[in-house]
Write a protein that holds these residues in place. Structure first.
Motif, PDB file in Angstrom:
ATOM      1  N   LEU A  68       2.176  -2.106   2.929  1.00  0.00           N
ATOM      2  CA  LEU A  68       3.410  -2.006   2.146  1.00  0.00           C
ATOM      3  C   LEU A  68       4.295  -0.969   2.816  1.00  0.00           C
ATOM      4  O   LEU A  68       3.809   0.054   3.302  1.00  0.00           O
ATOM      5  CB  LEU A  68       3.104  -1.585   0.714  1.00  0.00           C
ATOM      6  CG  LEU A  68       4.300  -1.375  -0.224  1.00  0.00           C
ATOM      7  CD1 LEU A  68       4.922  -2.711  -0.604  1.00  0.00           C
ATOM      8  CD2 LEU A  68       3.861  -0.606  -1.475  1.00  0.00           C
ATOM      9  N   THR A  80       7.766   1.409   2.127  1.00  0.00           N
ATOM     10  CA  THR A  80       8.697   1.875   1.101  1.00  0.00           C
ATOM     11  C   THR A  80       9.702   2.823   1.732  1.00  0.00           C
ATOM     12  O   THR A  80       9.492   3.359   2.820  1.00  0.00           O
ATOM     13  CB  THR A  80       7.959   2.621  -0.025  1.00  0.00           C
ATOM     14  OG1 THR A  80       7.357   3.815   0.520  1.00  0.00           O
ATOM     15  CG2 THR A  80       6.889   1.747  -0.648  1.00  0.00           C
ATOM     16  N   PRO A 129       9.829   0.264  -3.097  1.00  0.00           N
ATOM     17  CA  PRO A 129       9.141  -0.634  -2.159  1.00  0.00           C
ATOM     18  C   PRO A 129      10.152  -1.558  -1.492  1.00  0.00           C
ATOM     19  O   PRO A 129      11.148  -1.959  -2.092  1.00  0.00           O
ATOM     20  CB  PRO A 129       8.179  -1.402  -3.043  1.00  0.00           C
ATOM     21  CG  PRO A 129       8.829  -1.404  -4.396  1.00  0.00           C
ATOM     22  CD  PRO A 129       9.567  -0.096  -4.501  1.00  0.00           C
TER      23      PRO A 129
END
Length: 940
Positions: free
Chosen positions: A427, A429, A417
């Motif tokens: 998110l 990553t 991440p």
């Protein structure tokens, strides 16, 4: 009877004998007068005396000396008095003299007692005479002897050559001693005295001429020496300013010390300019080891993680308000959106939650092992809904911390991440191969409330070799932007408003050698800061993501910049040295630099007030309250004790805004045409003081008389200026209209004595008007026509008038005789029309603003030759600007359409701040920059 003074060898003219009853100092003064009577100062001595001091016990040895003196003398002078008559020494001297000499060579000076001659008997009347010894003197004289009455001579001060009594008495003695008559002696004395006076006068005249020539030469030499010393100090001061400017980013602490010393040597224009612009220098927070995180809260608190945790309040500068007492390695930091909680990451996957409502005394709410693989926590995000996202290099976790005392795990994060959005919904990553190699793209994930991530898109990314940097990607706080840094010196902007369909917006090229290691958005998402491997922080205006504009480059770090963070107001960027990177040699100190910025540019302002409008700023007489903007007029507390804060908003007359100004009483704020007044006794609650109909026109230009309760105002385009009596704020009285042009926001000005009003004319010049209460303005004089007068300002002393015109020329006029104004000097540094002018209260400093977007400060100690002090670092170019100084000389306010900027111009305050923000210069540093001066640190 006493002893005798030892006489000189050879013969004496007289033996002077006296008793101790006659004061020794008087006797000595009389002897000096007697010896000097026939001895002008330019001739050798002709009269020699042997003086007998009859105040010691008798001895055979002493009498031998007296006898020798008597034997070498031609005359005996007896100072007659009862004590002398009773003295065995005097009596013995008289017996010796009458035995060995004639009574005709004995002279008597009558100093005390009674001395009476009986002519019938040709003898002293011994029944009354007590000043002479009867036994020795009886029948000594055949006729009345010569004596001189000296009873009046009682003090040495009376023995003055200017006293005619003394001259007469001395002549009486001197005549028989020299064998001449008294008249001849006096005549000769007068002639010689006159001759002496002429010689003395001639000599004194010659000496005076020589003295004056010497003094003139000395003064010239002294002046030349002082001028040389002053020139040396000026040169050294300028040199130090130049040296400080060259190192102000790399060594700001030393640069501050050099600036203070430069001003201390000589307050040159360069030194003053450097002081005023010094707020643009970065402040330094020295690390207690490698800095692993530095982040601002929405409340302005700065948290720094190095060997422990420290908290800094902007109001207290670079001194921490809290320092963790125990060394505890901190690796990541994150504030909650409201700024009241702080998440602190540790090396083993641990996370602490602190309540930092009281920054000086943080309180631990909870501590948990948030990440299952117990790796070092690299990134933390606290969301407004109570979730905590903790990321390590390879994995991470989502925790529910809505109840801080009982954190609950919600799920884990996918591998590698990088960043999470502030609301916790997205998110990003990195995609890596099994061996850890980067695959050239990143993946977007959607995070649900329960914490389970769901992949939504793949984003192509430039190659990276900065995976150890926790700030290589960041989401904007308020917008749909994602910034991703890469090793090829690019920062890629993506629009992720639709996470499933991210759109590439722009590439930012930073020109760094080994890539960008940190990116951060400002709280309003309009500015992006990047930290690169060269130790440079680059600022970008990304308010339009399709057309980002490069801004300032902040170069001062000596190693890679690994952390950047904006203060909530966007006026400060914190940048920290990276640690444990391939470019970190693990040597030398680590630090956090705090840069003053405005948007994407550097600035030397200490704050910017969010005002609207370009009307002139106005301070109350106490310099504690500021009215600014004009669309609407906002009232601010600027007392210096606390950060500026909004107090109130004053009713706006019309959508175009209004000029407003404080009256001399400090309780009245006026605006509008017709004039309108507000009672500002309580600035937080303005109260309309003027009665009558509502106003419909706001004053475009406004000036208040500094002495009389008068004001001048102009309304909209084409309107003539009006003069008002505001003695009664409830009922302002119109005194008359001026035949004047509509030209600018600062084109009306009263003289410091309140007698004159300057206003532009319709033909392009300036007219001076005489003003008074209860009388219309009267023309007093005219300045020649210029190419459109835009701004006017009187100096605080005398009658110097500054005129700024449409060509950018600033001219100085002496209007002490209004009917015959005289031009003293001019400057053409502005390249477009002058929009603002203001004099500092001390009259030595002037601020000017032009449509060229520049704010300039001038040294005005010589009005005929104003010297530019500095061009202020404002953060950008501002093309419609007005300026104003606070009455106490502490602040300069500059207003334009984007806000009101405040500068500190109080030199004493600036010097104190520079000393407080920097350690004392060391002897080695002093020797490097001031080798010819003894070590004398300026901030000691």
């Amino acid at each position: 009877m006493g002893g005798a003074s030892r006489g000189e060898p050879g013969a004496y003219d007289a033996f002077l004998s006296y008793s101790h009853a006659w004061d020794k100092d008087v006797a000595k003064a009389f002897q000096d007068a007697l010896q000097g009577f026939d001895r002008p100062w330019y001739r050798p001595r002709s009269l020699r005396l042997f003086r007998d001091e009859t105040n010691l016990a008798a001895s055979p040895h002493l009498w031998r000396e007296i006898e020798q003196g008597l034997a070498r003398s031609r005359w005996l002078v007896i100072m007659a008095s009862p004590s002398a008559a009773a003295s065995p020494w005097v009596r013995q001297e008289i017996r010796w003299w009458l035995t060995h000499r004639s009574a005709d060579t004995l002279l008597i000076g009558w100093t005390d007692g009674t001395l009476l001659w009986d002519s019938a008997r040709a003898e002293f009347d011994w029944s009354h005479t007590d000043a002479l010894p009867q036994q020795e003197m009886e029948r000594a004289f055949e006729e009345e002897p010569r004596w001189v009455d000296l009873r009046w001579l009682r003090s040495p001060e009376q023995a003055s050559a200017a006293d005619p009594r003394l001259v007469e008495c001395v002549a009486e003695f001197f005549a028989p001693l020299t064998g001449r008559s008294k008249d001849d002696v006096l005549g000769d004395h007068v002639r010689r005295h006159r001759q002496t006076r002429r010689v003395v006068r001639a000599t004194l005249a010659a000496l005076t001429v020589l003295f004056l020539l010497a003094v003139a030469g000395g003064v010239t030499a002294y002046t030349q020496r002082n001028e040389a010393r002053a020139q040396t100090l000026v040169a050294q001061s300028r040199q130090l300013v130049a040296e400080a400017s060259s190192i102000r980013d790399a060594q700001p602490d030393l640069a501050r010390q050099l600036m203070v010393q430069a001003y201390r040597l000589a307050p040159t224009a360069e030194a003053v300019g450097a002081l005023v612009d010094s707020y643009a220098m970065p402040r330094v927070v020295h690390g207690r080891g490698p800095v692993r995180a530095a982040v601002y809260s929405s409340r302005g608190l700065l948290a720094v993680a190095d060997d422990g945790l420290r908290l800094f309040d902007p109001a207290s500068g670079t001194r921490p308000v809290f320092t963790e007492s125990v060394k505890r390695r901190t690796t990541a930091l994150a504030f909650s959106p409201d700024g009241r909680r702080l998440a602190v990451g540790g090396p083993n996957g641990t996370v602490r939650l602190l309540d930092v409502t009281d920054a000086g005394s943080p309180r631990v709410l909870a501590e948990t092992t948030g990440v299952s693989d117990r790796r070092e926590v690299a990134v933390l995000v606290l969301t407004s809904d109570g979730r905590l996202i903790a990321m390590t290099w390879k994995t991470g976790a989502v925790l529910d911390v809505s109840d801080p005392a009982r954190p609950k795990p919600l799920g884990s994060l996918p591998d590698y991440p990088v960043a999470a959005s502030p609301d916790g919904g997205l998110l990003v990553t990195e995609r890596r191969a099994a061996n850890g190699g980067y695959l050239g793209h990143m993946r977007l994930w959607a995070l649900s409330g329960s914490g389970g991530p769901r992949p939504v898109a793949t984003i192509a990314s430039p190659p990276v070799d900065n995976s150890e940097s926790p700030q290589r990607a960041v989401f904007s706080p308020t917008g749909p932007l994602l910034a991703i840094a890469a090793e090829d010196s690019r920062v890629k902007l993506w629009d992720v408003a639709d996470p499933a369909r991210p759109v590439a917006r722009a590439d930012l090229y930073t020109r760094s050698r080994f890539g960008v290691y940190a990116v951060a958005f400002s709280f309003d998402a309009r500015t992006l800061a990047t930290g690169d491997s060269d130790g440079t922080v680059a600022l970008w205006d990304v308010s339009d993501p399709l057309r980002p504009r490069s801004g300032a480059r902040l170069s001062g770090h000596t190693r890679t910049v690994g952390r950047v963070s904006f203060s909530p107001d966007g006026h400060t960027v914190a940048s920290a040295d990276a640690h444990e990177t391939l470019l970190d040699d693990r040597t030398g100190p680590h630090a956090v630099r705090l840069w003053a910025v405005s948007g994407s540019e550097r600035t030397s302002t200490f704050t910017t007030l969010p005002t609207e409008g370009v009307f002139p700023p106005s301070f109350d007489p106490d310099s504690r309250v500021l009215a600014a903007g004009g669309r609407p007029t906002t009232v601010w507390s600027v007392d210096g004790a606390t950060p500026p804060r909004l107090l109130s908003t004053v009713e706006t007359v019309n959508p175009g805004g209004q000029a407003a100004a404080f009256g001399t009483d400090g309780r009245t704020l006026v605006s509008g045409t017709p004039l309108k007044a507000w009672d500002m006794t309580d600035p937080s609650r303005p109260r309309l003081a003027t009665r009558g109909a509502a106003r419909t026109v706001g004053a475009k230009s406004l000036a208040v008389n500094p002495v009389l309760p008068l004001a001048a105002a102009r309304g909209g385009p084409g309107d003539r200026a009006q003069a008002w009596d505001i003695g009664d704020p409830a009922r302002p009285v119109l005194l008359g209209a001026l035949d004047s042009a509509d030209s600018g926001h600062q084109d009306l000005a009263f003289s410091p004595d309140g007698a004159l009003l300057a206003a532009p004319t319709r033909t392009g010049g300036v007219r001076l008007w005489r003003v008074a209460r209860q009388a219309p303005p009267r023309p007093a004089g005219d300045l020649p026509a210029a190419e459109g007068v835009r701004a006017l300002a009187f100096g605080p002393r005398g009658r110097s008038l500054l005129v700024g015109d449409a060509t950018g020329t600033i001219s100085t006029w002496d209007v002490s005789r209004p009917g015959h104004p005289v031009r003293r000097g001019a400057s053409t540094r502005h390249t477009d029309a002058v929009s603002g002018l203001a004099f500092h209260p001390d009259g030595e400093l002037v601020a000017t603003a032009g449509l060229d977007g520049r704010i300039r400060l001038w040294d005005f100690r010589n009005p005929a030759r104003p010297v530019e002090v500095t061009t202020l670092s404002t953060g950008a170019l501002y093309h419609h600007t007005t300026v104003g100084f606070s009455p106490d000389g502490r602040l300069l306010a500059v207003t334009d359409g984007s806000g009101t900027r405040l500068w500190t111009v109080d030199r004493t305050g600036i010097l104190q701040r520079l000393c407080a923000e920097s350690p004392r210069i060391t002897p080695d540093q002093w020797a490097q920059y001031l080798p010819d001066r003894p070590y004398d640190p300026p901030c000691s």
